[in-house]
Design a protein around this motif. Sequence first.
Motif, PDB file in Angstrom:
ATOM      1  N   ILE A 233     -24.254 -31.581  14.596  1.00 40.62           N
ATOM      2  CA  ILE A 233     -25.294 -31.453  13.572  1.00 40.62           C
ATOM      3  C   ILE A 233     -25.041 -32.491  12.483  1.00 40.62           C
ATOM      4  O   ILE A 233     -23.909 -32.655  12.026  1.00 40.62           O
ATOM      5  CB  ILE A 233     -25.294 -30.047  12.951  1.00 40.62           C
ATOM      6  CG1 ILE A 233     -25.512 -28.987  14.037  1.00 40.62           C
ATOM      7  CG2 ILE A 233     -26.355 -29.927  11.871  1.00 40.62           C
ATOM      8  CD1 ILE A 233     -25.372 -27.568  13.526  1.00 40.62           C
ATOM      9  N   LEU A 235     -26.697 -33.976   8.685  1.00 40.24           N
ATOM     10  CA  LEU A 235     -27.642 -33.831   7.578  1.00 40.24           C
ATOM     11  C   LEU A 235     -27.988 -35.216   7.045  1.00 40.24           C
ATOM     12  O   LEU A 235     -27.098 -35.999   6.726  1.00 40.24           O
ATOM     13  CB  LEU A 235     -27.045 -32.966   6.471  1.00 40.24           C
ATOM     14  CG  LEU A 235     -27.939 -32.647   5.277  1.00 40.24           C
ATOM     15  CD1 LEU A 235     -29.164 -31.846   5.702  1.00 40.24           C
ATOM     16  CD2 LEU A 235     -27.143 -31.883   4.204  1.00 40.24           C
ATOM     17  N   PHE A 251     -38.344 -25.735   6.084  1.00 37.54           N
ATOM     18  CA  PHE A 251     -37.566 -26.149   7.258  1.00 37.54           C
ATOM     19  C   PHE A 251     -38.432 -26.046   8.518  1.00 37.54           C
ATOM     20  O   PHE A 251     -39.059 -25.019   8.774  1.00 37.54           O
ATOM     21  CB  PHE A 251     -36.318 -25.271   7.397  1.00 37.54           C
ATOM     22  CG  PHE A 251     -35.418 -25.647   8.539  1.00 37.54           C
ATOM     23  CD1 PHE A 251     -34.457 -26.613   8.383  1.00 37.54           C
ATOM     24  CD2 PHE A 251     -35.552 -25.020   9.774  1.00 37.54           C
ATOM     25  CE1 PHE A 251     -33.623 -26.965   9.446  1.00 37.54           C
ATOM     26  CE2 PHE A 251     -34.730 -25.355  10.837  1.00 37.54           C
ATOM     27  CZ  PHE A 251     -33.767 -26.333  10.666  1.00 37.54           C
ATOM     28  N   GLY A 260     -29.770 -25.881  12.855  1.00 40.30           N
ATOM     29  CA  GLY A 260     -29.736 -26.898  11.811  1.00 40.30           C
ATOM     30  C   GLY A 260     -29.736 -26.298  10.427  1.00 40.30           C
ATOM     31  O   GLY A 260     -28.992 -26.743   9.537  1.00 40.30           O
ATOM     32  N   ALA A 261     -30.561 -25.265  10.217  1.00 42.21           N
ATOM     33  CA  ALA A 261     -30.619 -24.622   8.906  1.00 42.21           C
ATOM     34  C   ALA A 261     -29.296 -23.938   8.587  1.00 42.21           C
ATOM     35  O   ALA A 261     -28.771 -24.054   7.473  1.00 42.21           O
ATOM     36  CB  ALA A 261     -31.767 -23.610   8.867  1.00 42.21           C
ATOM     37  N   ASN A 264     -26.320 -26.618   8.114  1.00 39.59           N
ATOM     38  CA  ASN A 264     -26.447 -27.489   6.948  1.00 39.59           C
ATOM     39  C   ASN A 264     -26.466 -26.745   5.621  1.00 39.59           C
ATOM     40  O   ASN A 264     -25.964 -27.272   4.614  1.00 39.59           O
ATOM     41  CB  ASN A 264     -27.730 -28.323   7.072  1.00 39.59           C
ATOM     42  CG  ASN A 264     -27.641 -29.382   8.146  1.00 39.59           C
ATOM     43  OD1 ASN A 264     -26.743 -30.217   8.140  1.00 39.59           O
ATOM     44  ND2 ASN A 264     -28.572 -29.349   9.080  1.00 39.59           N
ATOM     45  N   VAL A 367     -38.545 -30.611   5.328  1.00 37.39           N
ATOM     46  CA  VAL A 367     -37.309 -30.858   6.081  1.00 37.39           C
ATOM     47  C   VAL A 367     -37.636 -30.740   7.559  1.00 37.39           C
ATOM     48  O   VAL A 367     -38.174 -29.709   7.998  1.00 37.39           O
ATOM     49  CB  VAL A 367     -36.208 -29.849   5.700  1.00 37.39           C
ATOM     50  CG1 VAL A 367     -34.951 -30.093   6.529  1.00 37.39           C
ATOM     51  CG2 VAL A 367     -35.894 -29.912   4.213  1.00 37.39           C
ATOM     52  N   SER A 369     -35.959 -30.915  11.415  1.00 32.15           N
ATOM     53  CA  SER A 369     -34.693 -30.894  12.143  1.00 32.15           C
ATOM     54  C   SER A 369     -34.929 -31.366  13.573  1.00 32.15           C
ATOM     55  O   SER A 369     -35.333 -30.596  14.446  1.00 32.15           O
ATOM     56  CB  SER A 369     -34.113 -29.471  12.125  1.00 32.15           C
ATOM     57  OG  SER A 369     -32.769 -29.470  12.527  1.00 32.15           O
ATOM     58  N   GLU A 372     -33.874 -29.508  17.216  1.00 35.32           N
ATOM     59  CA  GLU A 372     -33.799 -28.045  17.075  1.00 35.32           C
ATOM     60  C   GLU A 372     -34.377 -27.318  18.284  1.00 35.32           C
ATOM     61  O   GLU A 372     -33.868 -26.271  18.691  1.00 35.32           O
ATOM     62  CB  GLU A 372     -34.539 -27.615  15.803  1.00 35.32           C
ATOM     63  CG  GLU A 372     -34.232 -26.210  15.355  1.00 35.32           C
ATOM     64  CD  GLU A 372     -32.852 -26.092  14.709  1.00 35.32           C
ATOM     65  OE1 GLU A 372     -32.149 -25.105  15.014  1.00 35.32           O
ATOM     66  OE2 GLU A 372     -32.475 -26.975  13.920  1.00 35.32           O
ATOM     67  N   ILE A 424     -28.430 -32.615  16.707  1.00 38.28           N
ATOM     68  CA  ILE A 424     -29.426 -32.138  15.753  1.00 38.28           C
ATOM     69  C   ILE A 424     -29.326 -32.999  14.500  1.00 38.28           C
ATOM     70  O   ILE A 424     -28.252 -33.111  13.906  1.00 38.28           O
ATOM     71  CB  ILE A 424     -29.191 -30.654  15.396  1.00 38.28           C
ATOM     72  CG1 ILE A 424     -29.332 -29.773  16.637  1.00 38.28           C
ATOM     73  CG2 ILE A 424     -30.165 -30.197  14.311  1.00 38.28           C
ATOM     74  CD1 ILE A 424     -28.932 -28.332  16.392  1.00 38.28           C
ATOM     75  N   HIS A 425     -30.422 -33.615  14.124  1.00 36.80           N
ATOM     76  CA  HIS A 425     -30.471 -34.420  12.901  1.00 36.80           C
ATOM     77  C   HIS A 425     -31.473 -33.766  11.953  1.00 36.80           C
ATOM     78  O   HIS A 425     -32.682 -33.796  12.211  1.00 36.80           O
ATOM     79  CB  HIS A 425     -30.890 -35.857  13.203  1.00 36.80           C
ATOM     80  CG  HIS A 425     -29.898 -36.603  14.058  1.00 36.80           C
ATOM     81  ND1 HIS A 425     -29.933 -36.573  15.435  1.00 36.80           N
ATOM     82  CD2 HIS A 425     -28.842 -37.387  13.717  1.00 36.80           C
ATOM     83  CE1 HIS A 425     -28.939 -37.303  15.907  1.00 36.80           C
ATOM     84  NE2 HIS A 425     -28.270 -37.815  14.898  1.00 36.80           N
ATOM     85  N   THR A 426     -30.981 -33.183  10.887  1.00 35.52           N
ATOM     86  CA  THR A 426     -31.831 -32.506   9.915  1.00 35.52           C
ATOM     87  C   THR A 426     -32.128 -33.470   8.777  1.00 35.52           C
ATOM     88  O   THR A 426     -31.232 -33.834   8.004  1.00 35.52           O
ATOM     89  CB  THR A 426     -31.145 -31.234   9.387  1.00 35.52           C
ATOM     90  OG1 THR A 426     -30.831 -30.380  10.498  1.00 35.52           O
ATOM     91  CG2 THR A 426     -32.058 -30.499   8.423  1.00 35.52           C
TER      92      THR A 426
END
Length: 478
Positions: A233, A235, A251, A260-261, A264, A367, A369, A372, A424-426
């Motif tokens: 993950i 952020l 989100f 992700g939530a 992060n 936001v 993600s 996800e 995962i890229h948030t």
Amino acid sequence: MLLPPGHPALLLLAGILLGAAAQDPRYQITQPESLSAPAWGSVTLPCAFTYPDEIELLRDLRVYWRRGFHGQFIYNHTERFTHPDFRGRITLVGDPRGSRTASIRIDRLRESDASEYVCHIRVQKKDYKWEQWRGNPGTKLTVTGGRQKDPSARRAHGQSQAEGGGEYMEIRVGAQCCLALFLLALLGELWLPALLYAAWLYLDRETPARGGRRSPWVRRWAVWRHFRDYFPITLVKTAPLDPSRNYLFGFHPHGVLVAGAFGNFCTEATGFGELFPGLTPHLLMLPFWFRLPLFRDYIMSGGLVSSDKASVSYLLGHEGGGQVAVIAVGGPPESLEARPGALTLQILSRKGFIKAALQHGAALVPVFSFGENELFHQVPNPRGSLVRAVQERLQKLMGLALPLFHARGVFQYSFGLLPFRRPIHTVVGAPILVPRTPCPSHQAIDRLHATYLERLITLFEEHKTKYGVPPEKHLNLI
């Protein structure tokens, strides 16, 4: 220079030379005179056409759509041409050769889409001659602000369904274990401490709606670094956030895990405190989970708080700023859409978070993600199927979505309940500054909602190719 067959310039010339066909009553196009649809919604532009039976079997049949009778072409289903302004938003839903319909659907409507739309049919007969005709008049499309007819239903739906940030496997297992431990203590020799704890729970019942009781020590547990690295993950910060303000993070998407939530905003494993100094994140979660003994204290220690109205007001109304309320806007129903490659967001009727931001003057931050939805497969549950009907019924009764998901196992990769290891890229977008409006009008809510959707789409489009989304794929807002 020779122009290829079907080029718009040739079509315009042919329309002048072959205008007689449009006067032949056997060549007809039927379109509604006008339609209205909300911004960011979808609309189907119906078109039915006829031609003489004696020219069957056709060598070729082509469907075109244009803006205005003599306006620019926006769609050609044969040559797969779509005007850049409509790319990824137009779908042919008619059956030209079967039912002689050429209807199209336009998704993610913009205010600039308001116009007259004309269907244009072109056929090549057996003798290789072409005939063409078009609707006259076309369909006048009006794009409205997108407000629901029943404001009270919208507010209730947006508030109760939009914020459900943590219905996933680990939450359920942890809740069951904590409840079992409490019951064993209550029914065993530890009944007195358990009874005293129950009394304290009653006295402490307002804490989940008043910022919770976070623990920096828990948020820095080493296990969260392993959790982060499993996927991994990341952020991503795109703009600075002023710590003197309060923020509401929207989100997207909900996914199955909401990994992700959680990774992060409920831990420090991805460095939220370093990226956004002076801000304290709180992930909103359904109030139901905070009624479970022991478990409520565990989840509050990570920064989770109740998603009820009082909790949101407490965070966004905090004097001095520095508070971040994180809402999984699509809520539990959106988790039923979560599967690899899915880009469907349930957001068009979700306006409770918009109203909350206006009431408190909190800045809105979209936001997204990426990755996800790549963590689990789901049992096929298309809308209208028996599986989806049962899931939606249970969701209404229990307030929780029950996606039938599967992924990989511990020692094999074909089936199991562990999520796939997908990055995962948030991405945290730039803030939308919101004026404080204690009693916002429906128009103010709609305007801010439209602005938020525009910023969310822009955030997605600007970053999608960096994180593995093909350039031709776009968000599907419902």
